[in-house]
Design a protein around this motif. Structure first.
Motif, short mmCIF file in Angstrom:
data_model
loop_
_atom_site.label_atom_id
_atom_site.label_comp_id
_atom_site.label_asym_id
_atom_site.label_seq_id
_atom_site.Cartn_x
_atom_site.Cartn_y
_atom_site.Cartn_z
N LEU A 95 -4.70 2.11 9.70
CA LEU A 95 -4.87 1.17 10.81
C LEU A 95 -3.66 0.24 10.95
O LEU A 95 -3.19 -0.02 12.08
CB LEU A 95 -6.12 0.31 10.57
N GLU A 96 -3.17 -0.24 9.82
CA GLU A 96 -2.13 -1.27 9.87
C GLU A 96 -0.86 -0.75 10.55
O GLU A 96 -0.22 -1.46 11.35
CB GLU A 96 -1.77 -1.77 8.47
N THR A 97 -0.47 0.48 10.22
CA THR A 97 0.75 1.04 10.79
C THR A 97 0.61 1.21 12.30
O THR A 97 1.49 0.80 13.08
CB THR A 97 1.08 2.40 10.15
N PHE A 148 10.07 7.98 14.44
CA PHE A 148 9.30 7.46 13.30
C PHE A 148 7.88 8.01 13.29
O PHE A 148 7.37 8.45 12.25
CB PHE A 148 9.26 5.93 13.35
N MET A 154 11.80 5.62 6.35
CA MET A 154 12.92 4.84 6.89
C MET A 154 14.23 5.21 6.19
O MET A 154 15.28 5.41 6.85
CB MET A 154 12.66 3.34 6.72
N PRO A 176 1.60 7.49 7.12
CA PRO A 176 1.36 6.06 7.39
C PRO A 176 0.59 5.84 8.69
O PRO A 176 -0.14 4.86 8.81
CB PRO A 176 2.77 5.47 7.49
N ALA A 180 0.90 3.47 2.31
CA ALA A 180 1.46 3.64 3.65
C ALA A 180 2.79 2.90 3.78
O ALA A 180 3.74 3.41 4.40
CB ALA A 180 0.46 3.13 4.69
N ILE A 181 2.84 1.71 3.20
CA ILE A 181 4.09 0.94 3.29
C ILE A 181 5.20 1.62 2.50
O ILE A 181 6.35 1.76 2.98
CB ILE A 181 3.85 -0.51 2.79
N THR A 204 0.84 -1.20 0.00
CA THR A 204 0.00 0.00 0.00
C THR A 204 0.88 1.25 0.00
O THR A 204 2.11 1.18 0.16
CB THR A 204 -0.91 0.02 1.24
N ALA A 206 -1.50 -0.20 14.27
CA ALA A 206 -1.64 -1.52 14.90
C ALA A 206 -0.28 -2.21 15.00
O ALA A 206 0.03 -2.85 16.03
CB ALA A 206 -2.61 -2.39 14.09
N ALA A 207 0.52 -2.06 13.97
CA ALA A 207 1.87 -2.65 14.03
C ALA A 207 2.68 -2.03 15.16
O ALA A 207 3.39 -2.73 15.90
CB ALA A 207 2.57 -2.44 12.69
N LEU A 208 2.58 -0.71 15.32
CA LEU A 208 3.30 -0.05 16.42
C LEU A 208 2.80 -0.54 17.77
O LEU A 208 3.58 -0.79 18.69
CB LEU A 208 3.13 1.48 16.30
N THR A 263 6.32 4.56 4.38
CA THR A 263 7.15 4.11 5.51
C THR A 263 8.57 3.80 5.04
O THR A 263 9.55 4.18 5.71
CB THR A 263 6.53 2.86 6.15
N TRP A 264 8.69 3.15 3.90
CA TRP A 264 10.03 2.85 3.38
C TRP A 264 10.81 4.14 3.10
O TRP A 264 12.00 4.24 3.39
CB TRP A 264 9.91 2.00 2.11
#
Lengths: 235, 245
Positions: A106-108, A86, A29, A102, A21-22, A19, A110-112, A25-26
């Motif tokens: 939700l996924e980000t 981050f 990073m 990101p 967001a990913i 997605t 939730a991952a955190l 995020t990259w």
């Protein structure tokens, strides 16, 4: 306008949908790692202004960890500091036109939250062993074990929801105002969103530290110790 | 609402990787730099404390040395003053001794030079007197002078004791009669006659010319001299002058 609760895949890597967001995020990073590498290349005993700023940042983080947990900051510095940096970078990435942070997905968040949950277990076990970690659920007395187990999940869930709600709502409101009122009107809201992003990053990092330190401290005392200390406080 | 668990897992992995990377390229290096600077500062503070302690010890030592120097200075000054006083007294005594010696030497030299000058002046006076007498004699007639000095000679012989006159009269080989210039024959006869009358005898007279007499007549034998000349008078005067001065 897409729903903030849904993420559309840009492309697939095998079974994994990638997605925006990913990808963002990259990029964050890469920027953080390369920037950190460039900033820390020439550290010396006679610091430059750049090195002083970096040392101020690290020293402030260490002070926060020390004041929050009372423990030495070195074991927690990497995790807590990276969480803060981050989340802050992710929150403030909304200032770049066309970029959705990101942390508004939700996924980000939730991952955190999952990482904080795992880190609480990790630091608890590392600090007091498995037994010590399990004892932390019996604080202040064994009756609280179910509630403590439930709290260990709900508190990270609340972190996840708080971060997601604040960032997503900010992005959503700005998008609505921009679509209704024009290009320059959302600027005050974006400024407010900067403050919100900073505060949320700080809250998330501090709460993660509080959860970790409370688990480590609770695991270091037996229930009997805790009862004795409570009686002393009452008297 | 659906949650993409693939995305959740991937984001978790992303954050774990980011934690790992930032720990190595940012948090540890900066913390290490802080620790290193802290250690350096502690080392500098330690060095400063050691240097301060050393400086204080050196200061105390210096103060002690300064006090020692002050007492040593006082002692050396007193010693130097005493030495200077002793040297001054010695130099003064030596100077007095040398001055006394110089004065003695100067007095001796002055006395010697005074004697020499006096002798020279006496000699010059004698020469001047002879010169004056000769000039005066040159202006007087020889006859009158011879008559006068012959009278004086006769008076001198008459003033002699009778024993001396008898001894003169009995002198073997005769008596020498010295005159400053050669006498004429008549003058010799006259003189011989006057002398024999005065001696009351007839001794032989040998006439000898001696210009040093200047004027007058002298009678000599092997053991006797009867002075009657200006030379003898001047010699007596010079002797008297030397005695007086």
């Amino acid at each position: 306008m897409n729903s903030p609760l849904e993420s559309a895949a840009l492309f697939q890597i095998g079974p994994v949908p990638i997605t925006q967001a990913i990808v963002t995020t990259w990029v964050i990073m890469a920027v953080l790692v390369v920037g950190a590498y460039l900033l820390t290349r020439r550290l010396s005993l006679r610091p430059s202004k750049r090195q002083v700023a970096l040392e101020l940042l690290v020293d402030t983080l260490d002070t926060q960890i020390r004041e929050t947990s009372g423990a030495q900051p070195a074991p927690y510095r990497g995790f807590i500091g990276t969480l803060f940096v981050f989340i802050l970078a992710a929150n403030w990435s909304s200032l770049i036109p066309g970029v959705e942070p990101p942390t508004a997905k939700l996924e980000t968040d939730a991952a955190l939250a999952v990482l904080v949950f795992i880190s609480v277990i990790w630091f608890g076990v590392r600090g007091n062993g498995v037994g010590g970690y399990l004892k932390s659920f019996a604080a202040p007395n064994p009756v609280m074990i179910p509630l403590n187990m439930l709290a260990s999940v709900t508190r990270v869930f609340s972190m996840f929801v708080r971060l997601f709600g604040n960032v997503m709502s900010g992005v959503f409101v700005i998008a609505i105002v921009a679509s209704l009122a024009g290009l320059l009107v959302p600027i005050p809201l974006m400024a407010l969103d900067l403050l919100t992003g900073l505060v949320q990053a700080y809250i998330f990092a501090v709460l993660a530290m509080v959860f970790i330190s409370s688990t480590v401290e609770d695991g270091a005392h037996t229930p009997a110790d805790l009862e004795t200390s409570a009686k002393k406080k009452d008297s | 609402m659906t949650i993409d668990f693939w995305g959740l897992g991937l984001q978790a992995i992303n954050v774990v990787i980011l934690v790992w990377l930032l720990t190595r390229v940012f948090w540890r290096p900066v913390a290490a730099a802080i620790a290193k600077r802290h250690e350096a500062a502690q080392a500098i503070l330690g060095d400063a404390a050691a240097t301060k302690t050393k400086a204080e010890a050196a200061l105390a030592e210096l103060s002690e040395a300064r006090d020692g120097i002050a007492s040593e200075r006082t002692r050396v000054l007193a010693q130097a003053t005493a030495s200077a006083e002793a040297a001054k007294a010695a130099a003064l005594a030596e100077a007095k001794t040398q001055a006394a010696a110089l004065m003695t030497s100067a007095r001796a030299t002055i006395a010697h030079e005074t004697d020499a000058v006096r002798a020279k002046r006496v000699a010059q006076s004698g020469a001047l007197a002879v010169e004056i007498a000769q000039k005066l004699l040159g202006r007087l007639p020889d006859e009158a002078i011879q008559v006068r000095f012959l009278d004086l000679l006769v008076e001198a012989i008459a003033a002699l004791p009778a024993s001396d006159r008898a001894a003169l009269a009995k002198t073997k080989g005769g008596l020498d009669l010295l005159s400053p210039a050669d006498l004429s024959a008549s003058a010799k006869v006259k003189i011989t006659k006057a002398v024999q009358q005065a001696l009351e005898a007839v001794p032989e007279l040998n006439f000898v010319t001696d210009p040093d007499l200047i004027a007058g007549f002298e009678l000599r034998s092997a053991h006797f001299v009867l002075r009657n000349s200006w030379q003898a008078d001047l010699a007596a005067i010079l002797k008297e002058l030397q005695h007086v001065s």
